[in-house]
Design a protein around this motif. Structure first.
Motif, PDB file in Angstrom:
ATOM      1  N   ALA A 170       1.138  -1.593  -0.199  1.00 47.99           N
ATOM      2  CA  ALA A 170       0.365   0.156  -0.040  1.00 47.99           C
ATOM      3  C   ALA A 170       1.253   1.275  -0.032  1.00 47.99           C
ATOM      4  O   ALA A 170       0.691   2.138  -0.725  1.00 47.99           O
ATOM      5  CB  ALA A 170      -1.271   0.147   1.091  1.00 47.99           C
ATOM      6  N   ILE A 215       0.835   4.758  -2.866  1.00 48.26           N
ATOM      7  CA  ILE A 215       0.532   5.717  -2.238  1.00 48.26           C
ATOM      8  C   ILE A 215       1.505   6.532  -2.339  1.00 48.26           C
ATOM      9  O   ILE A 215       1.272   8.064  -1.869  1.00 48.26           O
ATOM     10  CB  ILE A 215       0.142   5.940  -0.625  1.00 48.26           C
ATOM     11  CG1 ILE A 215      -0.816   4.513  -0.528  1.00 48.26           C
ATOM     12  CG2 ILE A 215      -0.036   6.714   0.690  1.00 48.26           C
ATOM     13  CD1 ILE A 215      -1.587   4.593   0.981  1.00 48.26           C
ATOM     14  N   TYR A 227       4.155   2.671 -11.123  1.00 49.23           N
ATOM     15  CA  TYR A 227       3.113   4.137 -10.011  1.00 49.23           C
ATOM     16  C   TYR A 227       3.129   5.129 -10.463  1.00 49.23           C
ATOM     17  O   TYR A 227       1.954   6.365 -10.846  1.00 49.23           O
ATOM     18  CB  TYR A 227       2.973   3.192  -8.850  1.00 49.23           C
ATOM     19  CG  TYR A 227       1.850   2.150  -8.564  1.00 49.23           C
ATOM     20  CD1 TYR A 227       1.278   1.534  -9.058  1.00 49.23           C
ATOM     21  CD2 TYR A 227       2.790   1.285  -7.154  1.00 49.23           C
ATOM     22  CE1 TYR A 227       0.386   0.045  -8.856  1.00 49.23           C
ATOM     23  CE2 TYR A 227       2.585  -0.113  -7.108  1.00 49.23           C
ATOM     24  CZ  TYR A 227       1.463   0.128  -7.743  1.00 49.23           C
ATOM     25  OH  TYR A 227       0.802  -1.741  -7.242  1.00 49.23           O
ATOM     26  N   ILE A 233      -3.993  -0.755  -9.868  1.00 47.23           N
ATOM     27  CA  ILE A 233      -3.608   0.802  -8.636  1.00 47.23           C
ATOM     28  C   ILE A 233      -3.653   2.065 -10.082  1.00 47.23           C
ATOM     29  O   ILE A 233      -3.945   2.842 -10.051  1.00 47.23           O
ATOM     30  CB  ILE A 233      -2.953   0.686  -7.678  1.00 47.23           C
ATOM     31  CG1 ILE A 233      -3.516  -0.491  -6.674  1.00 47.23           C
ATOM     32  CG2 ILE A 233      -2.322   1.633  -7.374  1.00 47.23           C
ATOM     33  CD1 ILE A 233      -2.079  -1.209  -5.533  1.00 47.23           C
ATOM     34  N   HIS A 271      -4.318  -3.653  -0.041  1.00 48.58           N
ATOM     35  CA  HIS A 271      -3.978  -2.263  -0.714  1.00 48.58           C
ATOM     36  C   HIS A 271      -4.278  -1.429  -2.474  1.00 48.58           C
ATOM     37  O   HIS A 271      -4.042  -0.575  -1.694  1.00 48.58           O
ATOM     38  CB  HIS A 271      -2.375  -2.677  -1.146  1.00 48.58           C
ATOM     39  CG  HIS A 271      -2.105  -4.017  -1.048  1.00 48.58           C
ATOM     40  ND1 HIS A 271      -1.767  -5.338  -0.989  1.00 48.58           N
ATOM     41  CD2 HIS A 271      -1.769  -4.378  -2.888  1.00 48.58           C
ATOM     42  CE1 HIS A 271      -1.904  -6.736  -1.446  1.00 48.58           C
ATOM     43  NE2 HIS A 271      -1.635  -6.010  -2.844  1.00 48.58           N
ATOM     44  N   VAL A 303      -5.783   2.339  -1.137  1.00 43.48           N
ATOM     45  CA  VAL A 303      -4.952   3.450  -1.901  1.00 43.48           C
ATOM     46  C   VAL A 303      -6.539   3.996  -2.079  1.00 43.48           C
ATOM     47  O   VAL A 303      -6.086   5.427  -2.534  1.00 43.48           O
ATOM     48  CB  VAL A 303      -4.604   2.803  -3.390  1.00 43.48           C
ATOM     49  CG1 VAL A 303      -3.834   3.539  -4.108  1.00 43.48           C
ATOM     50  CG2 VAL A 303      -3.358   2.048  -2.933  1.00 43.48           C
TER      51      VAL A 303
END
Ligand code: EPZ
Length: 423
Positions: free
Chosen positions: A24, A28, A97, A168, A191, A195
């Motif tokens: 997570a 984040i 990400y 994500i 997770h 997020v």
């Protein structure tokens, strides 16, 4: 290179507190780039992967403050570089990400193909297809993925597999896109929900996280916030397995019991006592193992199934199971059995055929010099060394440093004879 020396055979006893979730924390930290103001993130685990992702956004120009242990404040307003170089991306997989985060915020992202644990092919085609569906032009040349868009717009996206990373990444970009994006067959891992909760605290509108359909209403701006990360499901599961492996009796604090249901169910099936309680301040779990585990079968699956990230420590535990053979099937990653060779060097009897390991339980493992081949294989080596007779030397522990906060101190406090040696 550092290594652990573990004198096995001691039951774990006492209590341990679980740190913030690695999987997570990493997205984040990247998601904070989407805000127009500083974000304060709490309950961050002190692990190498968090240090690396923080370095990456710092190199891109974000200002980072660390007011106290486990807390960072990220001010993304000074970001001026929109590229994650090969050198940065090779350090950890979660650098992907930045694709969704930078594209969502600045309309441009350049991210080298990510590194991370070698457990299979690990393509990122779902991520790329997701960004394209949102209207971005994406090129993948020479190991560099470049995505750009003047305006991201809503999309109806179906993932062939419920990929954590793709779910994500698409959420990150879509919360700054125009209109309502739907992700079908979305990953449901804790997770992913964390997020989404973080993004919603920043003013995003994400509904359905934790189910297989996530709906995201795009917003023009997201603001700063303060947010505390959930406890690490996989760290908790690792301690549950380590207690079972050493015929210990431990209390695990700072957990979310529903996140641990698949692991609890399998441990109970193998004869281990698992008690969940509420101290008022916190949920906890007590693991009591009076005997060796009984053989059970495991199939890894996306959440809420048995997590692939605990398959390796569980294989170590089942290597001393009684009552026949256990069969462990790895459905997520095609090359996640590198720990088996090391377990066999300690006296285990495990054979791998394709995606299934057949484990014939032995009376005990014997200490040996063993090598971690990736993060969770490292956790498996620790579990094996803790339950083995005699001394083991666990090498390649830089993998373990990526994802477990203070594991040596936590285990020592539970009575393990473990020493870290810096060479
Ligand atoms: C995340 O990896 C975790 N990593 C992994 O944690 C974890 O094992 C995995 O999810 C499964 O739970 C992080 O969160 C940083 P996926 P991710 O996309 O996102 C296929 C650990 O030890 N796939 O859910 O990379 C893929 O090959 C680690 O902490 C595609 O085919 O996993 C796999 O078979 C290691 N194309 C399956 O989907 C894609 O574009 C699920 O992978 C993406 C995925």
């Amino acid at each position: 290179m550092a290594y652990y020396v573990i004198n096995g055979g001691r039951p774990l006893n006492g209590s341990v507190t679980i740190s913030g979730s690695k999987n997570a924390a990493l997205p984040i930290i990247c998601a904070s780039v989407l805000a127009g103001e500083p974000c304060r993130i709490e309950n961050l685990p002190d692990i190498d992967d968090v240090r690396r992702i923080t370095e990456i956004i710092e190199m891109m120009g974000a200002k980072i403050e660390r007011p106290c242990d486990g807390v960072i404040v990220i001010d993304p307003r000074t970001i001026e570089k929109y590229a994650v170089t090969n050198e940065m991306a090779a350090k950890l997989r979660a650098s992907y990400y930045m694709l969704g985060a930078l594209l969502g915020r600045y309309g441009y992202a350049e991210v080298a193909q990510p590194g991370g644990c070698a457990i299979g092919q690990r393509p990122i085609d779902y991520h790329i297809n997701g960004m394209r569906a949102l209207g971005a032009t994406v090129q993948n040349r020479g190991g560099i993925v470049t995505a750009s868009s003047d305006k991201l717009t809503e999309a109806d996206i179906y993932l062939d597999m419920a990929s954590v990373g793709a779910t994500i990444n698409i959420m990150l970009a879509a919360c700054r896109a125009e209109g309502r994006t739907v992700i079908n067959n979305a990953a449901q891992e804790p997770h992913v929900v964390d997020v989404a909760n973080f993004l919603n605290t920043m003013g995003a509108s994400i509904r359905g996280a934790g189910t297989n359909v996530i709906r995201i209403e795009g917003r023009k701006n997201l603001h700063g916030c303060t947010y505390a990360i959930i406890p690490d499901q996989i760290e908790a599961g690792t301690f549950m397995i380590a207690a079972a492996a050493t015929q210990g009796n431990i209390i695990i604090n700072n957990i979310i019991p529903t996140h641990l249901e698949a692991i609890s169910a399998k441990l109970m099936e193998s004869g281990i006592e698992v008690i969940t309680g509420d101290s008022g301040a916190d949920f906890y779990m007590q693991i009591i193992a009076n005997d060796r585990p009984r053989a059970v079968n495991i199939k890894t699956l996306p959440y809420p199934g048995f997590p692939t990230d605990l398959q390796q420590p569980m294989t170590a535990l089942l290597s001393i199971a009684t009552g026949g053979s256990s069969f462990v099937t790895e459905n997520l990653f095609e090359d996640r059995f590198n720990h088996v060779r090391e377990l066999n060097r300690m006296g285990a009897k495990v054979t791998v055929n394709g995606r299934t390991a057949a484990i014939q339980g032995v009376d005990r493992l014997y200490g040996a010099e063993i090598y971690a081949s990736d993060l969770r294989a490292g956790a498996a080596m620790i579990v094996a060394a803790l339950m083995a007779e005699g001394v083991s030397v666990v090498r390649n522990i830089h993998y373990i440093d990526r994802g477990y906060e203070n594991i040596e101190q936590k285990l020592r406090a539970l009575g393990a004879d473990i020493k870290r040696v810096e060479e």
